[in-house]
Design a protein around this motif. Structure first.
Motif, PDB file in Angstrom:
ATOM      1  N   GLU A  67      78.153 -45.920  24.122  1.00 50.85           N
ATOM      2  CA  GLU A  67      78.591 -46.234  22.759  1.00 50.85           C
ATOM      3  C   GLU A  67      78.576 -44.959  21.925  1.00 50.85           C
ATOM      4  O   GLU A  67      77.960 -44.906  20.863  1.00 50.85           O
ATOM      5  CB  GLU A  67      77.695 -47.301  22.150  1.00 50.85           C
ATOM      6  CG  GLU A  67      77.664 -48.616  22.931  1.00 50.85           C
ATOM      7  CD  GLU A  67      76.649 -49.593  22.382  1.00 50.85           C
ATOM      8  OE1 GLU A  67      77.057 -50.536  21.681  1.00 50.85           O
ATOM      9  OE2 GLU A  67      75.443 -49.405  22.665  1.00 50.85           O
ATOM     10  N   THR A  68      79.269 -43.945  22.397  1.00 51.02           N
ATOM     11  CA  THR A  68      79.225 -42.623  21.760  1.00 51.02           C
ATOM     12  C   THR A  68      79.693 -42.661  20.315  1.00 51.02           C
ATOM     13  O   THR A  68      79.052 -42.103  19.420  1.00 51.02           O
ATOM     14  CB  THR A  68      80.089 -41.638  22.561  1.00 51.02           C
ATOM     15  OG1 THR A  68      79.668 -41.637  23.922  1.00 51.02           O
ATOM     16  CG2 THR A  68      79.969 -40.233  21.994  1.00 51.02           C
ATOM     17  N   ARG A  69      80.815 -43.320  20.070  1.00 49.56           N
ATOM     18  CA  ARG A  69      81.383 -43.319  18.716  1.00 49.56           C
ATOM     19  C   ARG A  69      80.452 -44.026  17.739  1.00 49.56           C
ATOM     20  O   ARG A  69      80.152 -43.511  16.651  1.00 49.56           O
ATOM     21  CB  ARG A  69      82.757 -43.986  18.733  1.00 49.56           C
ATOM     22  CG  ARG A  69      83.451 -43.996  17.372  1.00 49.56           C
ATOM     23  CD  ARG A  69      84.814 -44.636  17.464  1.00 49.56           C
ATOM     24  NE  ARG A  69      85.652 -43.929  18.410  1.00 49.56           N
ATOM     25  CZ  ARG A  69      86.873 -44.327  18.727  1.00 49.56           C
ATOM     26  NH1 ARG A  69      87.382 -45.415  18.191  1.00 49.56           N
ATOM     27  NH2 ARG A  69      87.599 -43.630  19.595  1.00 49.56           N
ATOM     28  N   LYS A  70      80.001 -45.230  18.099  1.00 47.38           N
ATOM     29  CA  LYS A  70      79.116 -45.988  17.215  1.00 47.38           C
ATOM     30  C   LYS A  70      77.805 -45.230  16.981  1.00 47.38           C
ATOM     31  O   LYS A  70      77.303 -45.176  15.851  1.00 47.38           O
ATOM     32  CB  LYS A  70      78.839 -47.365  17.828  1.00 47.38           C
ATOM     33  CG  LYS A  70      77.999 -48.273  16.933  1.00 47.38           C
ATOM     34  CD  LYS A  70      77.713 -49.597  17.617  1.00 47.38           C
ATOM     35  CE  LYS A  70      78.975 -50.415  17.766  1.00 47.38           C
ATOM     36  NZ  LYS A  70      78.687 -51.773  18.299  1.00 47.38           N
ATOM     37  N   ARG A  71      77.274 -44.633  18.050  1.00 49.26           N
ATOM     38  CA  ARG A  71      76.023 -43.875  17.924  1.00 49.26           C
ATOM     39  C   ARG A  71      76.199 -42.683  16.991  1.00 49.26           C
ATOM     40  O   ARG A  71      75.296 -42.362  16.194  1.00 49.26           O
ATOM     41  CB  ARG A  71      75.579 -43.412  19.319  1.00 49.26           C
ATOM     42  CG  ARG A  71      74.353 -42.498  19.326  1.00 49.26           C
ATOM     43  CD  ARG A  71      73.110 -43.253  18.866  1.00 49.26           C
ATOM     44  NE  ARG A  71      71.935 -42.403  18.897  1.00 49.26           N
ATOM     45  CZ  ARG A  71      71.602 -41.559  17.931  1.00 49.26           C
ATOM     46  NH1 ARG A  71      72.360 -41.452  16.840  1.00 49.26           N
ATOM     47  NH2 ARG A  71      70.514 -40.826  18.047  1.00 49.26           N
ATOM     48  N   THR A  72      77.336 -42.028  17.081  1.00 48.90           N
ATOM     49  CA  THR A  72      77.589 -40.854  16.243  1.00 48.90           C
ATOM     50  C   THR A  72      77.752 -41.236  14.779  1.00 48.90           C
ATOM     51  O   THR A  72      77.162 -40.611  13.882  1.00 48.90           O
ATOM     52  CB  THR A  72      78.841 -40.116  16.733  1.00 48.90           C
ATOM     53  OG1 THR A  72      78.678 -39.746  18.110  1.00 48.90           O
ATOM     54  CG2 THR A  72      79.099 -38.869  15.906  1.00 48.90           C
ATOM     55  N   ILE A  73      78.555 -42.263  14.519  1.00 45.29           N
ATOM     56  CA  ILE A  73      78.796 -42.681  13.133  1.00 45.29           C
ATOM     57  C   ILE A  73      77.499 -43.130  12.466  1.00 45.29           C
ATOM     58  O   ILE A  73      77.173 -42.719  11.344  1.00 45.29           O
ATOM     59  CB  ILE A  73      79.853 -43.808  13.094  1.00 45.29           C
ATOM     60  CG1 ILE A  73      81.213 -43.266  13.552  1.00 45.29           C
ATOM     61  CG2 ILE A  73      79.960 -44.393  11.698  1.00 45.29           C
ATOM     62  CD1 ILE A  73      82.268 -44.333  13.718  1.00 45.29           C
ATOM     63  N   LEU A  74      76.759 -43.989  13.152  1.00 47.27           N
ATOM     64  CA  LEU A  74      75.486 -44.452  12.597  1.00 47.27           C
ATOM     65  C   LEU A  74      74.496 -43.301  12.448  1.00 47.27           C
ATOM     66  O   LEU A  74      73.708 -43.258  11.492  1.00 47.27           O
ATOM     67  CB  LEU A  74      74.891 -45.542  13.490  1.00 47.27           C
ATOM     68  CG  LEU A  74      75.649 -46.873  13.519  1.00 47.27           C
ATOM     69  CD1 LEU A  74      75.011 -47.827  14.513  1.00 47.27           C
ATOM     70  CD2 LEU A  74      75.669 -47.504  12.120  1.00 47.27           C
ATOM     71  N   GLY A  75      74.528 -42.350  13.393  1.00 51.83           N
ATOM     72  CA  GLY A  75      73.646 -41.194  13.308  1.00 51.83           C
ATOM     73  C   GLY A  75      73.938 -40.340  12.096  1.00 51.83           C
ATOM     74  O   GLY A  75      73.015 -39.885  11.392  1.00 51.83           O
ATOM     75  N   VAL A  76      75.233 -40.113  11.808  1.00 54.42           N
ATOM     76  CA  VAL A  76      75.615 -39.296  10.644  1.00 54.42           C
ATOM     77  C   VAL A  76      75.187 -39.977   9.352  1.00 54.42           C
ATOM     78  O   VAL A  76      74.583 -39.360   8.462  1.00 54.42           O
ATOM     79  CB  VAL A  76      77.135 -39.043  10.652  1.00 54.42           C
ATOM     80  CG1 VAL A  76      77.582 -38.405   9.339  1.00 54.42           C
ATOM     81  CG2 VAL A  76      77.521 -38.145  11.821  1.00 54.42           C
ATOM     82  N   ILE A  77      75.511 -41.283   9.238  1.00 51.10           N
ATOM     83  CA  ILE A  77      75.185 -42.010   7.998  1.00 51.10           C
ATOM     84  C   ILE A  77      73.668 -42.067   7.777  1.00 51.10           C
ATOM     85  O   ILE A  77      73.166 -41.759   6.678  1.00 51.10           O
ATOM     86  CB  ILE A  77      75.765 -43.441   8.048  1.00 51.10           C
ATOM     87  CG1 ILE A  77      77.301 -43.378   8.083  1.00 51.10           C
ATOM     88  CG2 ILE A  77      75.285 -44.258   6.856  1.00 51.10           C
ATOM     89  CD1 ILE A  77      77.962 -44.719   8.305  1.00 51.10           C
ATOM     90  N   SER A  78      72.941 -42.471   8.808  1.00 52.22           N
ATOM     91  CA  SER A  78      71.489 -42.613   8.651  1.00 52.22           C
ATOM     92  C   SER A  78      70.819 -41.263   8.434  1.00 52.22           C
ATOM     93  O   SER A  78      69.846 -41.162   7.661  1.00 52.22           O
ATOM     94  CB  SER A  78      70.900 -43.297   9.889  1.00 52.22           C
ATOM     95  OG  SER A  78      71.144 -42.533  11.060  1.00 52.22           O
ATOM     96  N   THR A  79      71.330 -40.208   9.086  1.00 54.14           N
ATOM     97  CA  THR A  79      70.741 -38.878   8.906  1.00 54.14           C
ATOM     98  C   THR A  79      70.900 -38.383   7.475  1.00 54.14           C
ATOM     99  O   THR A  79      69.964 -37.826   6.874  1.00 54.14           O
ATOM    100  CB  THR A  79      71.378 -37.881   9.880  1.00 54.14           C
ATOM    101  OG1 THR A  79      71.111 -38.298  11.221  1.00 54.14           O
ATOM    102  CG2 THR A  79      70.821 -36.480   9.676  1.00 54.14           C
ATOM    103  N   ILE A  80      72.089 -38.583   6.897  1.00 54.73           N
ATOM    104  CA  ILE A  80      72.315 -38.164   5.510  1.00 54.73           C
ATOM    105  C   ILE A  80      71.391 -38.927   4.563  1.00 54.73           C
ATOM    106  O   ILE A  80      70.725 -38.337   3.695  1.00 54.73           O
ATOM    107  CB  ILE A  80      73.794 -38.385   5.121  1.00 54.73           C
ATOM    108  CG1 ILE A  80      74.692 -37.416   5.905  1.00 54.73           C
ATOM    109  CG2 ILE A  80      73.986 -38.178   3.616  1.00 54.73           C
ATOM    110  CD1 ILE A  80      76.169 -37.656   5.700  1.00 54.73           C
ATOM    111  N   LEU A  81      71.321 -40.242   4.745  1.00 60.92           N
ATOM    112  CA  LEU A  81      70.495 -41.059   3.843  1.00 60.92           C
ATOM    113  C   LEU A  81      69.015 -40.709   3.953  1.00 60.92           C
ATOM    114  O   LEU A  81      68.339 -40.502   2.936  1.00 60.92           O
ATOM    115  CB  LEU A  81      70.713 -42.549   4.163  1.00 60.92           C
ATOM    116  CG  LEU A  81      72.096 -43.119   3.838  1.00 60.92           C
ATOM    117  CD1 LEU A  81      72.199 -44.565   4.299  1.00 60.92           C
ATOM    118  CD2 LEU A  81      72.383 -43.009   2.347  1.00 60.92           C
TER     119      LEU A  81
END
Length: 438
Positions: A67-81
Motif C-alpha cells: 500500500e505504498t501510495r496510501k502509506r505515503t499520503i498518510l505519512g506526509v499528512i501525519s508527519t506535518i501535523l
C-alpha cells in the motif's frame, strides 16, 4: 521505539546541546549548560519519539510494499501535523516557560521565525526517517522475493535432474528386454542389435545431462534408433520422417523421440499383415509423432516414465504444453519446438517475473522521489538562512523554493498520481495485445 533508537536520540541530544552551548549561549556556566542540555533533550526526545510512534503505527497498519501510495499520503499528512504540534509545544515551553518571553509575540518576530525554521528542520529529519523506513521495507521484501525465487529454482532443478536420471536406466531396461527377445528369435540379429545399442547408449549418456538438444541431433539419434527397431521387427514397422529444414536448428528435450517411439512399440501390436506405421514430422512449431492405432489387448504394466517424463521436463522449461491426441484410428503426440535455449533456473512464471521487474522499477522511482524531497528540505532552509543573514530586505529564496517546489510536486504526481497508472495501463494493453496475437 527500541533501546537502540533511544541511545541514538541521546547522542543527538548530546551533540546538539553542546554545539548550541558553545556557539550560541553567551553566558557559559554549569547551570546554563545543564539547562541547555535539558532543552535540547526536550526537543530531541519529544519530536523523535512522537515521529517514531506515528511512523511505527502507520507501518503496522499500512505496508510500504503493498500500500505504498496510501502509506505515503498518510505519512506526509501525519508527519506535518505531528511536527507542527510538537515543535510549537517545545518552542512554547522553551521561550515562554524557560526564557519568560511575552506569549503575545509567540507567532511573530524572532519567535515566529524560530517556529518556522524549527518546523522545517523537524520535517527534514522526519522525511529522512520515513525514507529509511520505506527503503528498509522494500529491501526486506526484495530479499524475501529473491529467497523464494531461489527456492523455486532449486526445487525445479532438483525435479529436472530427477527426471533426467530416469532416462539412463529406462533406456537400458527396455533395450535389454528387446535384446532378450532377439536372442531367442534371431541370434544373428541379436549380435547386430548389441553393436547398434552400444552406439545408441553412448548418445544417451552424452545427451541425458543436457536440458535441450537441437532437433537435428534428436532426429539423427531417432533414425539410428529406428534402424535398431527395424532389426527386430523388420517389415512389421515402418518409419517416415518429414521435418522442415527451418526447424532443425531449434530445440527439443533430449531423448523425447526415443521415449515416444518406445511408447508406440509398447502399446501397439505390429505384424507383417498389419504393420505399424510411425510418422515423425513438424507442424506449426511442434514436432509430432503419429502412429496408426493398433492397441494391444493386454499391455504389460509399465513404469509410467515415458510420456509423463516428457510432459514434466517441458513444464519445467517452458509454458508451452505437450499435446496428446487420440482417435479410433491414430495416436498423436505434439511436443513444442523451442526457438532458443532456456534454463531450468528460469522457472518463475512470466507474470511473477514481470511483477518482480515492476517492483524493482517502482523502488527506483520512489527512492528518486524521496531523494529529491530530502534534498529540497535540506537545501531550501539553508538558502533561507543565507538570505536572511545576507540580505533580509529582499526575500530571493522564494524563487528557488517555488521553482524547485513545482518540480517536486510534478515528481510526486508522476510517482504517486495518475500518470504512473496511465503508463502501467498502456503497457498492460500492449502486453495483452501481443499475447492475443501470439
Amino acid at each position: 521505539m527500541n533501546r537502540k533508537s533511544l541511545i541514538i536520540i541521546a547522542w543527538i541530544t548530546f551533540f546538539i546541546g553542546n554545539a548550541i552551548f558553545i556557539f550560541f549561549v553567551p553566558v557559559k556556566t554549569f547551570q546554563m549548560y545543564l539547562l541547555n542540555m535539558l532543552i535540547a533533550g526536550m526537543y530531541s526526545f519529544t519530536i523523535a519519539i512522537g515521529n517514531g510512534l506515528v511512523n511505527d503505527y502507520l507501518s503496522s497498519k499500512y505496508s510500504w510494499v503493498e500500500e505504498t501510495r496510501k502509506r505515503t499520503i498518510l505519512g506526509v499528512i501525519s508527519t506535518i501535523l505531528i511536527n507542527v504540534v510538537l515543535v510549537l509545544a517545545c518552542n512554547y515551553a522553551n521561550y515562554i516557560w524557560f526564557q519568560k518571553r511575552d506569549p503575545a509575540n509567540f507567532f511573530s518576530g524572532s519567535m515566529g521565525f524560530s517556529n518556522w525554521i524549527t518546523i522545517n528542520i523537524a520535517l527534514l529529519i522526519s522525511a529522512i526517517l520515513h525514507a529509511k523506513g520505506f527503503i528498509d521495507a522494500w529491501k526486506s521484501s526484495t530479499k524475501q522475493e529473491v529467497v523464494q525465487q531461489k527456492l523455486i529454482a532449486k526445487s525445479a532443478n532438483a525435479q529436472f535432474e530427477s527426471l533426467k536420471n530416469q532416462l539412463d536406466p529406462h533406456f537400458l531396461f527396455n533395450s535389454l528386454n528387446v535384446l532378450s527377445s532377439l536372442i531367442d528369435e534371431n541370434p544373428a540379429q541379436a549380435q547386430r542389435f548389441t553393436a547398434s545399442m552400444s552406439k545408441i547408449y553412448r548418445y544417451v549418456l552424452e545427451q541425458k545431462d543436457k536440458e535441450l538438444v537441437t532437433v537435428e541431433e534428436e532426429l539423427s539419434f531417432a533414425k539410428t534408433y529406428c534402424d535398431l527397431l527395424k532389426t527386430r521387427f523388420e517389415d512389421s514397422v515402418s518409419f517416415e520422417f518429414q521435418v522442415n529444414e527451418n526447424d532443425l536448428r531449434s530445440y527439443v528435450v533430449p531423448l523425447a523421440l526415443q521415449l515416444l517411439l518406445e511408447n508406440c512399440i509398447k502399446h501397439n501390436f505390429a505384424t507383417s499383415g498389419k504393420p505399424l506405421h510411425i510418422k515423425i514430422y513438424s507442424e506449426n512449431g511442434n514436432l509430432l509423432i503419429e502412429n496408426n492405432l493398433q492397441q494391444r489387448e493386454q499391455v504389460k504394466e509399465s513404469a509410467g516414465i515415458g510420456l509423463s517424463n516428457i510432459v514434466q521436463r517441458y513444464s519445467l522449461l517452458t509454458k508451452q504444453n505437450v499435446f496428446i491426441e487420440k482417435s479410433s484410428s491414430f495416436f498423436k503426440v505434439k511436443i513444442p519446438i523451442l526457438t532458443q535455449k532456456t534454463s531450468a533456473m528460469n522457472t518463475q512464471p512470466s507474470n511473477e517475473s514481470m511483477a518482480y521487474e515492476k517492483a524493482s522499477k517502482r523502488v527506483k522511482e520512489l527512492k528518486g522521489f524521496y531523494s529529491n524531497l530530502i534534498s529540497y528540505c535540506l537545501v531550501i532552509p539553508f538558502l533561507i538562512f543565507i538570505n536572511l543573514r545576507t540580505s533580509p530586505e529582499y526575500y530571493w529564496f522564494f524563487w528557488p523554493m517555488l521553482g524547485w517546489g513545482i518540480g517536486l510536486g510534478s515528481h510526486a504526481f508522476k510517482t504517486f498520481g495518475v500518470s504512473g497508472n496511465w503508463e502501467e495501463n498502456q503497457i498492460q494493453k500492449i502486453l495483452d495485445k501481443e499475447k492475443y496475437n501470439n
